[in-house]
Design a protein around this motif. Structure first.
Motif, short mmCIF file in Angstrom:
data_model
loop_
_atom_site.label_atom_id
_atom_site.label_comp_id
_atom_site.label_asym_id
_atom_site.label_seq_id
_atom_site.Cartn_x
_atom_site.Cartn_y
_atom_site.Cartn_z
N ALA A 118 37.77 41.06 35.45
CA ALA A 118 38.44 42.19 36.10
C ALA A 118 38.25 43.47 35.30
O ALA A 118 37.98 44.53 35.88
CB ALA A 118 39.92 41.88 36.29
N PHE A 123 32.49 40.63 41.06
CA PHE A 123 33.60 39.93 40.41
C PHE A 123 33.36 38.42 40.45
O PHE A 123 33.46 37.73 39.44
CB PHE A 123 34.91 40.28 41.13
N GLU A 127 38.38 41.66 44.24
CA GLU A 127 37.51 40.54 43.85
C GLU A 127 36.23 40.60 44.68
O GLU A 127 36.03 39.85 45.63
CB GLU A 127 38.26 39.22 43.98
N HIS A 151 45.16 41.63 36.47
CA HIS A 151 44.83 40.33 35.88
C HIS A 151 45.11 40.35 34.37
O HIS A 151 45.60 39.37 33.81
CB HIS A 151 43.35 39.99 36.08
#
Length: 164
Positions: free
Chosen positions: A86, A73, A69, A38
């Motif tokens: 992230a 997250f 994720e 990310h």
């Protein structure tokens, strides 16, 4: 001598150091840095420092990893952007020694999860303490590049290097 600490970074410290052409400080302070995919995506959306950042990645100094994720997250993503989320989640999962992050909200979330944090200014301060950086010059360069530093923080950071 670079530290062997396990370091994870968010976008902003890398981008801000690239803006003032001081990515070299990362190599002198750390043996490597890990970033989530990310963060790499955020870094490569613009042209600033892209060649230098790509070089850091290609020679293995900058490692890019996938971050799941997870529930954490998704929870954190409601408070801060996806790159910060992230980086924080990966730092927690991988038990990082240090997280590089500049944004106030991101630092707040990271500290809530007991992560040790520093940012572009902290990297410059470390460099000043080893004689690699003219701190006032580099703080001014950060400000000129659009990085907001309050007058209070500016003075405080300069006073820190004077104590060393």
């Amino acid at each position: 001598m670079p530290s062997d600490d396990f370091v994870v970074s968010n976008t902003s410290p890398l981008l801000n150091l690239a803006l003032i052409d001081r990515l070299d400080l990362l190599r002198s302070q750390f043996s490597g840095i890990t970033i989530p995919e990310h963060v790499w995506t955020e870094l490569t959306t613009g042209d600033v420092g892209l060649d230098s950042l790509t070089e850091l990645r290609d020679d293995g100094f900058l490692s890019v990893v996938e971050v799941e994720e997870s529930e954490l997250f998704r929870e954190i993503a409601h408070e801060i952007d996806v790159g910060e989320t992230a980086a924080i989640c990966y730092a927690i999962d991988a038990d990082a020694d240090l997280l590089l992050i500049d944004e106030r909200d991101g630092r707040r979330v990271a500290r809530r999860h007991d992560l040790t944090v520093t940012g572009a200014i902290g990297i410059l301060l470390r460099g000043a303490n080893t004689g690699e950086v003219a701190l006032e010059t580099e703080l001014d360069a950060l400000r000129d590049a659009g990085f907001w530093i309050s007058d209070e923080l500016y003075s405080k950071v300069l006073a820190e290097v004077d104590r060393e």
